[in-house]
Design an enzyme around this catalytic site. Structure first.
Site, PDB file in Angstrom:
ATOM      1  N   ARG A  11       0.815  -1.220   0.000  1.00  0.00           N
ATOM      2  CA  ARG A  11       0.000   0.000   0.000  1.00  0.00           C
ATOM      3  C   ARG A  11       0.850   1.272   0.000  1.00  0.00           C
ATOM      4  O   ARG A  11       0.634   2.177  -0.824  1.00  0.00           O
ATOM      5  CB  ARG A  11      -0.927   0.011   1.216  1.00  0.00           C
ATOM      6  CG  ARG A  11      -2.013  -1.046   1.209  1.00  0.00           C
ATOM      7  CD  ARG A  11      -2.890  -0.838   2.430  1.00  0.00           C
ATOM      8  NE  ARG A  11      -3.983  -1.799   2.506  1.00  0.00           N
ATOM      9  CZ  ARG A  11      -4.925  -1.776   3.445  1.00  0.00           C
ATOM     10  NH1 ARG A  11      -4.899  -0.852   4.383  1.00  0.00           N
ATOM     11  NH2 ARG A  11      -5.888  -2.685   3.449  1.00  0.00           N
ATOM     12  N   ASP A  18      -3.512   4.543   4.312  1.00  0.00           N
ATOM     13  CA  ASP A  18      -2.588   4.082   3.277  1.00  0.00           C
ATOM     14  C   ASP A  18      -3.289   3.440   2.077  1.00  0.00           C
ATOM     15  O   ASP A  18      -2.621   2.947   1.163  1.00  0.00           O
ATOM     16  CB  ASP A  18      -1.557   3.115   3.861  1.00  0.00           C
ATOM     17  CG  ASP A  18      -2.192   1.909   4.536  1.00  0.00           C
ATOM     18  OD1 ASP A  18      -3.417   1.738   4.420  1.00  0.00           O
ATOM     19  OD2 ASP A  18      -1.457   1.131   5.192  1.00  0.00           O
ATOM     20  N   ASP A  19      -4.625   3.457   2.070  1.00  0.00           N
ATOM     21  CA  ASP A  19      -5.358   2.998   0.879  1.00  0.00           C
ATOM     22  C   ASP A  19      -6.113   4.150   0.221  1.00  0.00           C
ATOM     23  O   ASP A  19      -7.102   3.940  -0.483  1.00  0.00           O
ATOM     24  CB  ASP A  19      -6.318   1.857   1.231  1.00  0.00           C
ATOM     25  CG  ASP A  19      -7.347   2.253   2.281  1.00  0.00           C
ATOM     26  OD1 ASP A  19      -7.254   3.372   2.838  1.00  0.00           O
ATOM     27  OD2 ASP A  19      -8.261   1.440   2.563  1.00  0.00           O
ATOM     28  N   ASP A  62     -10.948   8.015  14.528  1.00  0.00           N
ATOM     29  CA  ASP A  62     -11.747   8.971  13.762  1.00  0.00           C
ATOM     30  C   ASP A  62     -13.026   9.356  14.512  1.00  0.00           C
ATOM     31  O   ASP A  62     -13.462  10.515  14.466  1.00  0.00           O
ATOM     32  CB  ASP A  62     -12.063   8.446  12.359  1.00  0.00           C
ATOM     33  CG  ASP A  62     -12.597   7.019  12.361  1.00  0.00           C
ATOM     34  OD1 ASP A  62     -12.788   6.434  13.440  1.00  0.00           O
ATOM     35  OD2 ASP A  62     -12.835   6.481  11.255  1.00  0.00           O
ATOM     36  N   HIS A 116     -13.195   3.024   1.063  1.00  0.00           N
ATOM     37  CA  HIS A 116     -13.514   1.704   0.498  1.00  0.00           C
ATOM     38  C   HIS A 116     -14.854   1.184   1.023  1.00  0.00           C
ATOM     39  O   HIS A 116     -15.328   0.141   0.580  1.00  0.00           O
ATOM     40  CB  HIS A 116     -12.405   0.715   0.849  1.00  0.00           C
ATOM     41  CG  HIS A 116     -12.292   0.445   2.324  1.00  0.00           C
ATOM     42  ND1 HIS A 116     -11.594   1.275   3.171  1.00  0.00           N
ATOM     43  CD2 HIS A 116     -12.800  -0.540   3.092  1.00  0.00           C
ATOM     44  CE1 HIS A 116     -11.680   0.804   4.403  1.00  0.00           C
ATOM     45  NE2 HIS A 116     -12.405  -0.297   4.386  1.00  0.00           N
TER      46      HIS A 116
END
Length: 351
Positions: A106, A178-179, A267, A291
């Site tokens: 990633r 990291d995506d 978050d 995602h």
């Protein structure tokens, strides 16, 4: 006849004469009337004040000994008419959260694509050394956080990200995973549209309604709280002014303590602090993507305007945007390389 008329009118004329004298005497001896002049506010002052004023949450809390913050806020308000310098890419602190096992996959993809254009002001927060990435001039911050995906590990890294930003001179803090593919130009355009001296928390929720949590109180009591939060999987940003106000619940070990209070990850904790502790509403922005959503719905013609994109597996199928380019889906399953070459066609490795 004329004399008779004169005798009748004479008392009236004398009375009128004395009335005029009396009025004149009163005007001469009394103070002049005071005139109150109301000046119009400077152009744009009222709209700016209205735009910055956040709706206060009913149970928003302030630290008891926060006089310095209030004084600082007062000074900031008084100087709000002073225009801030134009925002630049270098003014944005970009924090990327990753872990050691994803460095070669990633993270390597991000380094090859968008991160190569934001190297100086992008900081990689991880749990393992990466000599290859560091040797290329990237800012790798190795934390002492665990490498798993637990609430504690995630909050530990977010705490490090927040402290890293606060020790910098940057004007905005932006977190991505990291995506995520981050479009630097779209990000700059978005943040430039906000009042630079405002309290801004912008991102995209992963839920269609506020999350419900149970805040731990003294004596093992709890209370139900509801608030919006921007999912870290899509990325979010905080203005410096707002980040400074978060310090009583976010700096040092306080962020992890706050996270433990609501027993939710990083978050969610950011949203809790901003909405429930400070009473400031999140700005919902559809330009961030994770995602967790159907990425096929992102229109290819709008890609240049999207702030973040993502990819991941969903029901054993790759969930990524549909975009045509020189790379096949086998060569570029995330579609990040294809997007990068659409945005920056002169990149050396683009077909």
């Amino acid at each position: 006849m004329h004399k008779r008329w004169t005798r009748r009118r004479l008392p009236v004329l004398i009375f009128t004469f004395f009335i005029v004298l009396f009025v004149d005497l009163q005007l001469r001896t009394s103070d002049p009337p005071k005139i109150s002049v109301v000046l119009d506010p400077p152009a744009g002052a009222l709209p700016r004040a209205i735009q910055q004023a956040p709706p206060a949450a009913k149970d928003a809390q302030r630290p008891a000994s926060d006089s310095s913050s209030r004084e600082a806020g007062h000074s900031t308000t008084e100087g709000a008419h002073v225009s801030q310098p134009k925002l630049k890419q270098e003014d944005i602190f970009i924090a990327v959260k990753t872990t050691g096992r994803f460095h070669k996959t990633r993270l390597a993809l991000l380094v090859e694509t968008w991160m190569s254009r934001t190297k100086a002001h992008t900081f990689i927060f991880t749990d393992a050394e990466d000599e290859d990435t560091s040797s290329e001039g990237y800012n790798v911050v190795v934390t002492d956080c665990q490498s798993d995906h637990s609430q504690q590990a995630l909050s530990c890294k977010m705490s490090a990200e927040y402290d890293g930003f606060m020790s910098s001179d940057k004007r905005w803090f932006c977190h991505v995973d990291d995506d995520n593919y981050l479009n630097p130009e779209a990000l700059l355009s978005l943040l430039s549209s906000f009042p630079q001296e405002g309290d801004i928390y912008v991102g995209k929720p992963s839920l269609d309604k506020p999350i419900t949590a149970h805040e731990l109180l003294e004596g093992n009591a709890t209370r139900e709280v509801r608030f919006w939060f921007a999912t870290g999987g899509a990325g979010f940003c905080l203005s410096r002014r707002l980040a400074e106000k978060m310090a009583p619940w976010a700096s040092g070990s306080r962020f992890e303590q706050t996270s433990a209070t609501i027993r939710l990850p990083d978050d969610c904790t950011v949203g809790f602090i901003v909405e429930k502790r400070l009473g400031i509403s999140m700005v919902h922005c559809p330009l961030f993507h994770s995602h967790l959503e159907n990425l096929l719905l992102v229109n290819q013609r709008s890609i240049a305007h999207q702030v973040t994109l993502s990819y991941g597996m969903f029901e054993n199928k790759m969930n990524s945007i549909e975009v045509k380019g020189s790379f096949t889906k086998e060569d570029d399953p995330s579609r990040f390389k294809t997007v990068h070459c659409l945005l920056y066609p002169f990149t050396s490795w683009c077909p």
